[in-house]
Design a protein around this motif. Structure first.
Motif, PDB file in Angstrom:
ATOM      1  N   MET A   1     114.866  79.256  -4.954  1.00 49.03           N
ATOM      2  CA  MET A   1     113.820  80.279  -4.868  1.00 49.03           C
ATOM      3  C   MET A   1     112.464  79.607  -5.061  1.00 49.03           C
ATOM      4  O   MET A   1     112.228  78.959  -6.081  1.00 49.03           O
ATOM      5  CB  MET A   1     114.023  81.339  -5.939  1.00 49.03           C
ATOM      6  CG  MET A   1     115.278  82.162  -5.753  1.00 49.03           C
ATOM      7  SD  MET A   1     115.148  83.332  -4.416  1.00 49.03           S
ATOM      8  CE  MET A   1     114.153  84.600  -5.190  1.00 49.03           C
ATOM      9  N   ILE A   2     111.584  79.774  -4.087  1.00 47.05           N
ATOM     10  CA  ILE A   2     110.279  79.126  -4.106  1.00 47.05           C
ATOM     11  C   ILE A   2     109.190  80.195  -4.125  1.00 47.05           C
ATOM     12  O   ILE A   2     109.162  81.074  -3.260  1.00 47.05           O
ATOM     13  CB  ILE A   2     110.101  78.229  -2.862  1.00 47.05           C
ATOM     14  CG1 ILE A   2     111.219  77.176  -2.806  1.00 47.05           C
ATOM     15  CG2 ILE A   2     108.727  77.565  -2.851  1.00 47.05           C
ATOM     16  CD1 ILE A   2     111.362  76.503  -1.458  1.00 47.05           C
ATOM     17  N   LEU A   3     108.295  80.119  -5.103  1.00 46.40           N
ATOM     18  CA  LEU A   3     107.192  81.075  -5.170  1.00 46.40           C
ATOM     19  C   LEU A   3     106.213  80.812  -4.039  1.00 46.40           C
ATOM     20  O   LEU A   3     105.722  79.700  -3.877  1.00 46.40           O
ATOM     21  CB  LEU A   3     106.482  80.956  -6.523  1.00 46.40           C
ATOM     22  CG  LEU A   3     105.265  81.856  -6.715  1.00 46.40           C
ATOM     23  CD1 LEU A   3     105.669  83.325  -6.690  1.00 46.40           C
ATOM     24  CD2 LEU A   3     104.554  81.522  -8.024  1.00 46.40           C
ATOM     25  N   VAL A   4     105.936  81.851  -3.262  1.00 49.12           N
ATOM     26  CA  VAL A   4     105.001  81.743  -2.146  1.00 49.12           C
ATOM     27  C   VAL A   4     103.608  82.178  -2.578  1.00 49.12           C
ATOM     28  O   VAL A   4     102.616  81.471  -2.352  1.00 49.12           O
ATOM     29  CB  VAL A   4     105.468  82.610  -0.961  1.00 49.12           C
ATOM     30  CG1 VAL A   4     104.427  82.619   0.154  1.00 49.12           C
ATOM     31  CG2 VAL A   4     106.810  82.123  -0.427  1.00 49.12           C
ATOM     32  N   ILE A   5     103.537  83.331  -3.235  1.00 49.91           N
ATOM     33  CA  ILE A   5     102.240  83.899  -3.593  1.00 49.91           C
ATOM     34  C   ILE A   5     102.439  84.968  -4.658  1.00 49.91           C
ATOM     35  O   ILE A   5     103.514  85.569  -4.737  1.00 49.91           O
ATOM     36  CB  ILE A   5     101.549  84.480  -2.324  1.00 49.91           C
ATOM     37  CG1 ILE A   5     100.054  84.661  -2.511  1.00 49.91           C
ATOM     38  CG2 ILE A   5     102.239  85.746  -1.857  1.00 49.91           C
ATOM     39  CD1 ILE A   5      99.308  84.865  -1.190  1.00 49.91           C
TER      40      ILE A   5
END
Lengths: 112, 112
Positions: free
Chosen positions: A45-49
């Motif tokens: 899971m990668i934080l985008v914004i």
């Protein structure tokens, strides 16, 4: 209770084009955070914004921007100049106090 | 460590056996979350820790599921008498504040 709704199971976009993902939410809190996370096949899971509810200015991170409409409880994500690496599942999430609540996700397909 | 570490990354177990999944959060992160993600689905909240206490256990699906956190650090999610419907990816996240959550790579559990 908090709810997060993503009504688009899948969105397709051509390279270099723009795609917008929709998200609506419900919470009784006035102070909360909203997030968009990206999950590629690696499942990381990668934080985008992220967006703070008390900030009226829409957040922007490079090619990613949001349209935050607090009264309408809407939080859409715009991906500009789409790249093949943007292909992933995108999750909208809401946190007020405690639990981070996720939507069902939108699969983004990028075509050459 | 630099990130959230989960172990094992993959686990295959026989129906009826107990399993333990481990999450090692980022040092100093006070909050820790467990989520379950079934194939092609969104993230289902299981439990949330603030320090060593769990203010919200509402997502644990049954009494076969339990979790603990010791020393405000490592957390273990235990599933007793596993069933085939427990097969999923179990994700852990940690945070210091409400504006940022870091996820581990997850444990893929397969019950055969």
């Amino acid at each position: 209770a908090q709810t997060v709704t993503q009504s688009q199971p899948e969105m397709s976009v051509q390279e270099a084009e723009t795609v917008t993902l929709s998200c609506t939410y419900d919470t009784s809190e006035s102070d909360y955070y909203l997030f968009w996370y990206k999950q590629p096949p690696s499942r990381q899971m990668i934080l985008v914004i992220r967006q703070e509810a008390y900030k009226q200015q829409n957040a922007t991170e490079n090619r990613f921007s949001v349209n935050f409409q607090k009264a309408a409880k809407s939080f859409s994500l715009k991906i500009s100049d789409s790249q093949l690496g943007d292909a992933a599942m995108y999750f909208c999430a809401l946190n007020s106090w405690g639990k981070l609540q996720f939507g069902a996700g939108t699969q983004v397909v990028v075509t050459p | 460590g630099a990130g959230v570490s989960q172990s094992p990354s993959n686990k295959v177990t026989e129906k009826g056996k107990d399993v333990e999944l481990r999450c090692d959060p980022i040092s100093g992160h006070t909050a820790l979350y467990w989520y379950r993600q079934s194939l092609g689905q969104g993230l289902e909240f299981l439990i949330y820790f603030q320090g060593n206490s769990a203010p919200d256990k509402s997502g644990l699906p049954s009494d076969r599921f339990s979790a603990e956190r010791t020393g405000g650090s490592v957390s273990t999610l235990t599933i007793q008498r596993t069933q085939q419907e427990d097969s999923a990816v179990y994700l852990c996240a940690s945070s210091f504040s409400r504006d940022g959550y870091t996820f581990g790579s997850g444990t893929r559990l397969t019950v055969v």
